[in-house]
Design a protein around this motif. Structure first.
Motif, mmCIF file in Angstrom:
data_model
loop_
_atom_site.group_PDB
_atom_site.id
_atom_site.type_symbol
_atom_site.label_atom_id
_atom_site.label_comp_id
_atom_site.label_asym_id
_atom_site.label_seq_id
_atom_site.Cartn_x
_atom_site.Cartn_y
_atom_site.Cartn_z
ATOM 1 N N GLY A 14 -17.353 2.464 2.634
ATOM 2 C CA GLY A 14 -18.293 1.444 2.186
ATOM 3 C C GLY A 14 -18.031 1.098 0.734
ATOM 4 N N ASP A 15 -18.435 -0.090 0.353
ATOM 5 C CA ASP A 15 -18.216 -0.538 -1.016
ATOM 6 C C ASP A 15 -19.284 -0.052 -1.992
ATOM 7 N N ASP A 16 -20.377 0.465 -1.468
ATOM 8 C CA ASP A 16 -21.486 0.961 -2.297
ATOM 9 C C ASP A 16 -21.463 2.488 -2.252
ATOM 10 N N SER A 17 -21.092 3.110 -3.366
ATOM 11 C CA SER A 17 -20.966 4.574 -3.385
ATOM 12 C C SER A 17 -22.292 5.273 -3.119
ATOM 13 N N VAL A 23 -25.170 7.940 3.734
ATOM 14 C CA VAL A 23 -24.574 8.122 5.061
ATOM 15 C C VAL A 23 -23.960 9.515 5.172
ATOM 16 N N ALA A 24 -23.316 9.995 4.125
ATOM 17 C CA ALA A 24 -22.736 11.341 4.142
ATOM 18 C C ALA A 24 -23.820 12.386 4.382
ATOM 19 N N GLY A 38 -13.730 6.223 1.035
ATOM 20 C CA GLY A 38 -13.624 5.173 0.037
ATOM 21 C C GLY A 38 -14.174 3.826 0.466
ATOM 22 N N PRO A 39 -13.609 2.757 -0.085
ATOM 23 C CA PRO A 39 -14.167 1.415 0.124
ATOM 24 C C PRO A 39 -14.030 0.930 1.568
ATOM 25 N N LEU A 40 -14.816 -0.075 1.883
ATOM 26 C CA LEU A 40 -14.856 -0.630 3.229
ATOM 27 C C LEU A 40 -13.491 -1.118 3.692
ATOM 28 N N ASP A 81 -7.577 6.498 -5.736
ATOM 29 C CA ASP A 81 -6.903 5.199 -5.878
ATOM 30 C C ASP A 81 -7.490 4.211 -4.888
ATOM 31 N N THR A 82 -8.088 3.131 -5.363
ATOM 32 C CA THR A 82 -8.743 2.152 -4.494
ATOM 33 C C THR A 82 -7.921 0.871 -4.365
ATOM 34 N N ARG A 83 -6.631 0.936 -4.713
ATOM 35 C CA ARG A 83 -5.794 -0.265 -4.670
ATOM 36 C C ARG A 83 -5.359 -0.640 -3.261
ATOM 37 N N ALA A 84 -5.607 0.194 -2.246
ATOM 38 C CA ALA A 84 -5.128 -0.066 -0.876
ATOM 39 C C ALA A 84 -5.710 -1.327 -0.296
#
Length: 84
Positions: A14-17, A23-24, A38-40, A81-84
């Motif tokens: 998700g984009d909101d930590s 959720v975790a 990590g992000p959505l 790393d969130t560049r994916a």
């Protein structure tokens, strides 16, 4: 969800930590192991793993008591790393 005494892993994206943390907590409440993926944008990589589980459970006769477990060494500090 315990399977053979082990906690199944559940990828959480998700984009909101803060939302991922909520959720975790919910995943932990069902005795599963939350894996912060990590992000959505990375959810697209978790979806094929779930599709594989469905195929193994139903088409290959493994049954519904099936899950994944992620094994890794926990480092003191691992950059995310969130560049994916």
């Amino acid at each position: 969800m315990l399977i053979g005494g082990n906690r199944a892993g559940v990828f959480v994206c998700g984009d909101d930590s803060d939302a991922r943390a909520v959720v975790a907590t919910l995943v932990g409440d069902i005795d599963a192991e939350p894996v912060d993926a990590g992000p959505l944008a990375l959810a697209r990589y978790a979806e094929p793993a779930a599709m594989l589980l469905v195929q193994l459970a139903y088409a290959h006769g493994f049954g519904t008591r099936i899950g994944l477990s992620l094994l890794h060494e926990k480092a003191a500090s691992v950059p995310h790393d969130t560049r994916a």
